[in-house]
Every structure is written in C-alpha cells, then in structure tokens.
Design a protein around this motif. Structure first.
Motif, PDB file in Angstrom:
ATOM      1  N   ASP A   1       0.905  -1.203   0.025  1.00 30.93           N
ATOM      2  CA  ASP A   1       0.026  -0.004  -0.084  1.00 30.93           C
ATOM      3  C   ASP A   1       0.907   1.364   0.150  1.00 30.93           C
ATOM      4  O   ASP A   1       0.537   2.328  -0.410  1.00 30.93           O
ATOM      5  CB  ASP A   1      -0.856  -0.031   1.126  1.00 30.93           C
ATOM      6  N   SER A   2       1.898   1.256   0.753  1.00 28.00           N
ATOM      7  CA  SER A   2       2.858   2.523   0.889  1.00 28.00           C
ATOM      8  C   SER A   2       3.798   2.586  -0.271  1.00 28.00           C
ATOM      9  O   SER A   2       4.557   3.701  -0.307  1.00 28.00           O
ATOM     10  CB  SER A   2       3.571   2.421   2.226  1.00 28.00           C
ATOM     11  N   ALA A   3       4.135   1.539  -1.224  1.00 28.39           N
ATOM     12  CA  ALA A   3       5.012   1.597  -2.190  1.00 28.39           C
ATOM     13  C   ALA A   3       4.922   3.009  -2.995  1.00 28.39           C
ATOM     14  O   ALA A   3       5.738   3.471  -3.338  1.00 28.39           O
ATOM     15  CB  ALA A   3       5.001   0.310  -3.012  1.00 28.39           C
ATOM     16  N   PRO A   4       3.718   3.101  -3.629  1.00 33.75           N
ATOM     17  CA  PRO A   4       3.385   4.135  -4.240  1.00 33.75           C
ATOM     18  C   PRO A   4       3.687   5.595  -3.955  1.00 33.75           C
ATOM     19  O   PRO A   4       4.172   6.665  -4.529  1.00 33.75           O
ATOM     20  CB  PRO A   4       1.757   4.190  -4.842  1.00 33.75           C
ATOM     21  N   TYR A   5       3.855   5.798  -2.424  1.00 32.31           N
ATOM     22  CA  TYR A   5       3.926   6.914  -1.852  1.00 32.31           C
ATOM     23  C   TYR A   5       5.489   6.845  -1.564  1.00 32.31           C
ATOM     24  O   TYR A   5       6.060   8.043  -1.455  1.00 32.31           O
ATOM     25  CB  TYR A   5       3.360   6.989  -0.561  1.00 32.31           C
ATOM     26  N   ARG A   6       6.334   5.759  -1.346  1.00 31.38           N
ATOM     27  CA  ARG A   6       7.639   5.862  -0.758  1.00 31.38           C
ATOM     28  C   ARG A   6       8.656   5.790  -2.268  1.00 31.38           C
ATOM     29  O   ARG A   6       9.787   6.285  -2.221  1.00 31.38           O
ATOM     30  CB  ARG A   6       7.885   4.389  -0.174  1.00 31.38           C
ATOM     31  N   ILE A   7       7.914   5.399  -3.143  1.00 31.12           N
ATOM     32  CA  ILE A   7       8.793   5.107  -4.536  1.00 31.12           C
ATOM     33  C   ILE A   7       8.256   6.227  -5.545  1.00 31.12           C
ATOM     34  O   ILE A   7       7.113   5.977  -6.007  1.00 31.12           O
ATOM     35  CB  ILE A   7       8.805   3.719  -5.085  1.00 31.12           C
ATOM     36  N   GLY A   8       9.161   7.032  -6.082  1.00 33.04           N
ATOM     37  CA  GLY A   8       8.712   7.957  -7.023  1.00 33.04           C
ATOM     38  C   GLY A   8       8.668   7.562  -8.481  1.00 33.04           C
ATOM     39  O   GLY A   8       9.864   6.702  -8.685  1.00 33.04           O
ATOM     40  N   GLY A   9       7.974   8.044  -9.274  1.00 33.99           N
ATOM     41  CA  GLY A   9       8.234   7.684 -10.668  1.00 33.99           C
ATOM     42  C   GLY A   9       7.736   6.137 -11.122  1.00 33.99           C
ATOM     43  O   GLY A   9       8.243   5.853 -12.110  1.00 33.99           O
ATOM     44  N   LEU A  10       6.706   5.910 -10.447  1.00 35.40           N
ATOM     45  CA  LEU A  10       6.189   4.518 -10.955  1.00 35.40           C
ATOM     46  C   LEU A  10       5.055   4.669 -11.872  1.00 35.40           C
ATOM     47  O   LEU A  10       4.330   5.726 -11.641  1.00 35.40           O
ATOM     48  CB  LEU A  10       5.347   3.875  -9.488  1.00 35.40           C
ATOM     49  N   SER A  11       5.080   3.547 -12.596  1.00 37.25           N
ATOM     50  CA  SER A  11       4.041   3.858 -13.842  1.00 37.25           C
ATOM     51  C   SER A  11       2.890   3.200 -13.338  1.00 37.25           C
ATOM     52  O   SER A  11       2.659   2.709 -12.069  1.00 37.25           O
ATOM     53  CB  SER A  11       4.591   2.960 -14.954  1.00 37.25           C
ATOM     54  N   ASP A  12       1.675   3.416 -14.098  1.00 33.10           N
ATOM     55  CA  ASP A  12       0.456   3.000 -13.891  1.00 33.10           C
ATOM     56  C   ASP A  12       0.309   1.420 -13.536  1.00 33.10           C
ATOM     57  O   ASP A  12      -0.388   0.849 -12.749  1.00 33.10           O
ATOM     58  CB  ASP A  12      -0.590   3.590 -14.820  1.00 33.10           C
ATOM     59  N   GLU A  13       1.184   0.849 -14.447  1.00 42.77           N
ATOM     60  CA  GLU A  13       1.230  -0.869 -14.377  1.00 42.77           C
ATOM     61  C   GLU A  13       1.808  -1.034 -13.021  1.00 42.77           C
ATOM     62  O   GLU A  13       1.219  -2.096 -12.304  1.00 42.77           O
ATOM     63  CB  GLU A  13       1.843  -1.260 -15.345  1.00 42.77           C
ATOM     64  N   ALA A  14       2.774  -0.420 -12.718  1.00 40.39           N
ATOM     65  CA  ALA A  14       3.247  -0.864 -11.207  1.00 40.39           C
ATOM     66  C   ALA A  14       2.496  -0.452 -10.109  1.00 40.39           C
ATOM     67  O   ALA A  14       2.409  -1.448  -9.095  1.00 40.39           O
ATOM     68  CB  ALA A  14       4.709  -0.158 -11.277  1.00 40.39           C
ATOM     69  N   ARG A  15       1.937   0.574 -10.145  1.00 39.28           N
ATOM     70  CA  ARG A  15       0.861   0.967  -9.178  1.00 39.28           C
ATOM     71  C   ARG A  15       0.054   0.103  -9.208  1.00 39.28           C
ATOM     72  O   ARG A  15      -0.899  -0.629  -7.995  1.00 39.28           O
ATOM     73  CB  ARG A  15       0.308   2.347  -9.302  1.00 39.28           C
ATOM     74  N   ALA A  16      -0.702  -0.451 -10.352  1.00 39.17           N
ATOM     75  CA  ALA A  16      -1.795  -1.490 -10.154  1.00 39.17           C
ATOM     76  C   ALA A  16      -1.398  -2.824  -9.663  1.00 39.17           C
ATOM     77  O   ALA A  16      -2.120  -3.509  -9.147  1.00 39.17           O
ATOM     78  CB  ALA A  16      -2.248  -1.715 -11.554  1.00 39.17           C
TER      79      ALA A  16
END
Length: 448
Positions: free
Chosen positions: A250-265
């Motif tokens: 859950d916290s990966a999108p906030y801790r890691i910048g520049g994630l693509s939409d596929e990675a967030r999904a």
C-alpha cells in the motif's frame, strides 16, 4: 366407507422352525471346528505354559492305554488283541487334543460305542456302556473341547453323549450299569468349566485390544489437539508477515517515486491479495478457536520471555536457572530469529519445565539456549526428583512430548529426549536458523 378385510397374519417363527434352526447350528458345530488347528495356549508368552498341553496329553495317553487294556481284559472279558485295538482307538487320539480336539472326540467316541457293543461285563458292578478309563479319558476330551469350541458345539457333544448312552441301554436292555448317566452328568460341569475359562480368556483378550485401541485413539487425539494449537499460534506468525506485505504494497506508491500506472496496479493487486489471504486466515482461525478464548489473541511469546518463564517455574517450587547466550540475545533483538523458531523454542522450554513440575517436583533444572553452526540449540536438563511424582511417559502419549515433536517437525529441526543415568531427564532440541538477514519492517499492530 367400506374397509377391506385384513389379510392373514405373516407366518411366525414357531417352535418347529426354531428347533430346525437350532439343530442345524448344532450339526454345524459338531462337524466344523470353530478354531484353526493351532496349539492350545500357543499365544502365551510363557514357554512352560505352551508346552504344558503336550506334556498332559502324552502323560494321559501313556497312563490310559495300558490301564484300558487291563480293564477290558480283566473286567469285561475281552481278548488281549481286541482289548489292545480298542484301547489304542480310545486312548491314542488323546494326542490330538492340543490341535484338533473335535476330531479327536469323534474318533474316541466311535471306538467307545464300538467297545460298548463288544464288552461283556464279568461283574455286576462294572460300569457300562462306558468303563471307568473311557469316562476319565472322555472328561479330558470334554475339557479340551470347552477350552476351544463354541457353545453350540459343546451342547451338541453333550447331547450326543447322553443320547448314545440311552440308545445303547435301549438296544441292549439286558446289560445294566450307570456309566452312560455318569458320563452325561460329569460331563456337564467339565464343559461349563472349560467354556468359562475360554470365555474369560477371550474377554481379557478383547479388553486388552480395546485398551490398545483406546490408547491409540488418545494418542491420536492428543496429536490433533497439539497440531491445532500449533496452527493457531502459527496463524499469528503468518498474519504478521502478511500484514507487512499489505503495508509495504500500500505504501510503495508513496515511498517510491516515478512508478508507472502498471506498477501501481501491481502493488494494489498485491495488497488486495494479501488482505484477502488475511481474511481467509481469520475465518480459519475462528474454526480452530472453537472455545471462543480471547487469551490467544495476545502477542505470541518468544525467547525474550524465557526469563519470566523460568522465574514462574521457580515460584512453583522447582529450582531452575537460565543460560541464554549473548549471540542469541543479539539475534532476538535484531530480529535474526524467525518467529516460528522463536515461538517453538519458547514452547519447548515451557513444555519441558511443565513436565519437570509434574513428574520431577523439586528437581534442580538447567535451561540453556545457544546458537552455533546455523542452529539454535535448546537444552533442558533436570536432576532426580526430590519427591516422588507421576512417571514421565516417553512413548509419545503425553501432551508435552507430542507438542515438542510437532514444533520441531514444523521448523525442520531435531529433538532428542530421554532419561539420564542419575535419574534425571534431558530434552535437547536443535532448530535451524536462516542466514543473517535485515530485521523485518515494523508494522502497525492494527493491521494484523
């Protein structure tokens, strides 16, 4: 409204059909032995008892054979050859009593009837149709039958003996003698005694089998209870790691910048799968915790609480001391000990100390935990009990030893338990440790 007349009642099992059925059972019992041709007392652990039937039948045959010849020649007027042939037919089959008593009875009975038709009593007081040696031999045969055969066979044999005696008196009314009635009367208690001994032995054998089955069932129930208990505790360990996965995903999108939409999904899918797994585990846990206990919801103990456990044991009257190696303390503090190993080590010490309290009260006990060569070694040794206690079951039927073995099996370790020469007891468990790894991320307790 008209009613149809009642039909004839179904034929009842009357006296005639019951008599025919009983006669068929008696005939089957007389013609078919109810046991295999195994020696009498073959299952006895005592060698002398296994040999006793052979000694008895040999001695009985050796005594009755010459006595029968003398009685038939002197008291019943038979020639030596005829008396010898009858004596062999009446006494030699006694050697079969150890293996085949029913077949031996048929042979002896046939020669007894033949002898009753041939003998001519010289004295008025001589027994007929069964002379005294015949009665003695027959009583031993009846005893052997009572020890081996079913009730229907025994009743059939007894009735055949009585009927044969009465029939011989009817065929030869000129001959008198009470041998037929005497054997019929004496045979009844002999058959009853033999049957009573056989049924008592059978009841004891069935009781031993039932106790063995009950003991196996108790051991199996104990094993299942311990596995359920371990599963409940293991849930807490696995739930912790699943909660870590959920929080990190859950916290990966906030801790890691520049994630693509596929990675967030992908991270969202991982978090959703972890939450679903936690829900399934909670439903499973609700089944395992059928007693509704809430005490098990507390954090699971580990090596850091061994000192408290030992102190509680001391308060229970057991002088115990703890030796926890410095490298073990460091590994516990930095999270280098897996939770399954940490919990299993604590439970093993707990069960071992509980056994000391129950079975060796007052015995001095030493608890040692060390780490070497990639293994965590848990050693609990107690001295001889200062006061008598219940014997420790080392066969695996006690809850403590079963729990230890299951926990060691869970972690892939080894367990060594057994008594010491001085009367004490030792429990040694070796649990594998993983290579050094960074400590696990902290998690909000509400997520677990």
């Amino acid at each position: 409204m008209a009613t149809s007349p009642a039909g004839p009642p179904p034929p009842a099992d009357g006296l005639l059909s019951a008599a025919r059925r009983n006669l068929r059972e008696l005939a089957h019992g007389l013609s078919h032995a109810s046991h295999p041709p195994t020696p009498l007392f073959a299952d006895s652990p005592r060698r002398w008892l296994r040999l006793l039937p052979y000694v008895v039948v040999v001695a009985l045959t050796a005594v009755l054979l010459p006595v029968t010849i003398v009685v038939l020649t002197d008291g019943y007027g038979l020639s030596g050859g005829v008396a010898g042939a009858l004596a062999v037919g009446q006494a030699a089959p006694l050697l079969m009593l150890v293996h085949r008593p029913l077949q031996a009875w048929w042979i002896i009975f046939a020669f007894d009837v033949l002898g009753a038709l041939l003998v001519q009593p010289d004295r008025q007081e001589a027994l007929w149709p069964w002379p005294a040696p015949v009665i003695v031999g027959h009583l031993f045969v009846l005893l052997a039958l009572g020890l081996r055969e079913r009730r229907h066979t025994l009743i059939g044999v007894w009735l055949v003996i009585g009927a044969a005696g009465q029939l011989l008196h009817l065929l030869v009314p000129s001959r008198e003698g009470g041998g037929g009635l005497l054997l019929f009367v004496l045979g009844a208690p002999v058959l009853v005694i033999g049957a009573a001994v056989r049924e008592r032995s059978e009841a004891q054998r069935l009781l031993v089998e039932q106790e063995t089955i009950s003991e196996a069932e108790r051991a199996r129930r104990t094993l299942l209870e311990e596995r359920a208990r371990i599963a409940r505790e293991l849930h807490d360990v696995v739930a912790h790691h699943m909660s870590v996965i959920t929080v990190q995903a859950d916290s990966a999108p906030y801790r890691i910048g520049g994630l693509s939409d596929e990675a967030r999904a992908e991270f969202a899918s991982i978090a959703a799968g972890a939450r679903e797994s936690l829900g399934e585990m909670r439903r499973l846990l609700s089944v395992l915790r059928s007693d509704g206990s809430r005490g098990e919801l507390a954090p699971q103990p580990g090596l850091d609480r061994l000192q408290q456990l030992v102190e509680a044991t001391v308060r229970a009257g057991v002088p115990a001391e703890l030796s926890l190696a410095a490298d073990v303390r460091d590994a516990v503090e930095r999270g280098g000990v897996p939770q399954t190993v940490d919990l299993s080590a604590y439970r093993i010490v707990q069960e071992a100390l509980a056994n000391v309290v129950r079975h060796a009260p007052g015995a001095r006990t030493r608890v040692s935990v060390t780490a070497r060569d990639g293994r965590l070694t848990v050693l609990v040794v107690n001295d001889r009990a200062r006061e008598p206690g219940a014997p420790l079951e080392v066969s695996g039927t006690g809850h403590g030893l079963v729990g230890m073995r299951e926990r060691v099996r869970l972690t892939g370790g080894t367990l060594d338990t057994g008594p010491l020469p001085d009367g004490g007891f030792r429990v040694a468990a070796r649990l594998p440790l993983p290579p050094d790894r960074p400590p696990a991320a902290s998690v909000n307790p509400e997520d677990s």
